[in-house]
Design a protein around this motif. Sequence first.
Motif, short mmCIF file in Angstrom:
data_model
loop_
_atom_site.label_atom_id
_atom_site.label_comp_id
_atom_site.label_asym_id
_atom_site.label_seq_id
_atom_site.Cartn_x
_atom_site.Cartn_y
_atom_site.Cartn_z
N ASN A 68 -20.88 48.43 12.91
CA ASN A 68 -20.94 49.72 12.76
C ASN A 68 -20.17 50.60 14.11
OD1 ASN A 68 -21.83 49.45 10.24
ND2 ASN A 68 -24.09 50.08 11.05
N TYR A 69 -20.48 49.84 14.99
CA TYR A 69 -19.99 50.59 16.46
C TYR A 69 -18.53 50.53 16.50
CZ TYR A 69 -20.64 51.49 21.42
OH TYR A 69 -21.00 52.15 22.61
N LYS A 70 -18.19 49.35 16.17
CA LYS A 70 -16.72 49.29 16.40
C LYS A 70 -15.88 50.17 15.15
CE LYS A 70 -16.87 44.39 17.41
NZ LYS A 70 -16.70 42.84 17.28
N ARG A 71 -16.44 50.14 13.90
CA ARG A 71 -15.95 51.04 13.09
C ARG A 71 -15.92 52.48 13.43
NH1 ARG A 71 -18.02 47.32 9.34
NH2 ARG A 71 -20.18 48.71 9.06
N ALA A 72 -17.02 52.86 14.30
CA ALA A 72 -17.30 54.42 14.88
C ALA A 72 -15.98 54.62 15.79
CB ALA A 72 -18.52 54.58 15.68
N VAL A 73 -15.76 53.61 16.45
CA VAL A 73 -14.77 53.84 17.77
C VAL A 73 -13.37 54.01 16.95
CG1 VAL A 73 -13.37 52.55 19.41
CG2 VAL A 73 -16.00 52.38 19.58
#
Length: 170
Positions: A68-73
């Motif tokens: 989710n963190y990677k997708r947010a970036v």
Amino acid sequence: GAVVILCPTPVTTWWLVRRAWRAPLLQVVASGGVADGAGIAALLALGAEAVQLGTRFIATPEASVHENYKRAVLAADVDGSTLVARGKLPIRQLKNKFAERYNAAERAGATQAELDALFKTASLKQAALEGDVEWGKVEAGQSAGLVDEILPAAELMRRLVAELEEARVR
């Protein structure tokens, strides 16, 4: 020895590198706002001895953060981050519900004790390990707006070197 310049005001990397470069015998490692070889070339031209990339390497399979963190970036644009805790040592993070709540409280004149309590309601761990990108501290910079794919770190390094060499000949 190393000297780290932490700037509690919204001074950009551009000016910090130039200011640090003026210090005698100081080796400058620039960080902030860089996601590609052209950015590396620019900071080297400003006087940095080296450049550190943070946000760009979040979008690699090797980064030990939640998907989710990677997708947010990947979803963020260049205006998708904000400073939180401006009155102390600010952190740059992606805009989310926590950042909106904190910044609204700061604008409304909340006391430092109220801001400290609010700050403690969220964490980097909450976002990076648990995947809560709405209420956790999704620490990432403006360069997230230049990140559009997840690449293995080795491929990313090859690309950064090629982009740097291309920028140097322009």
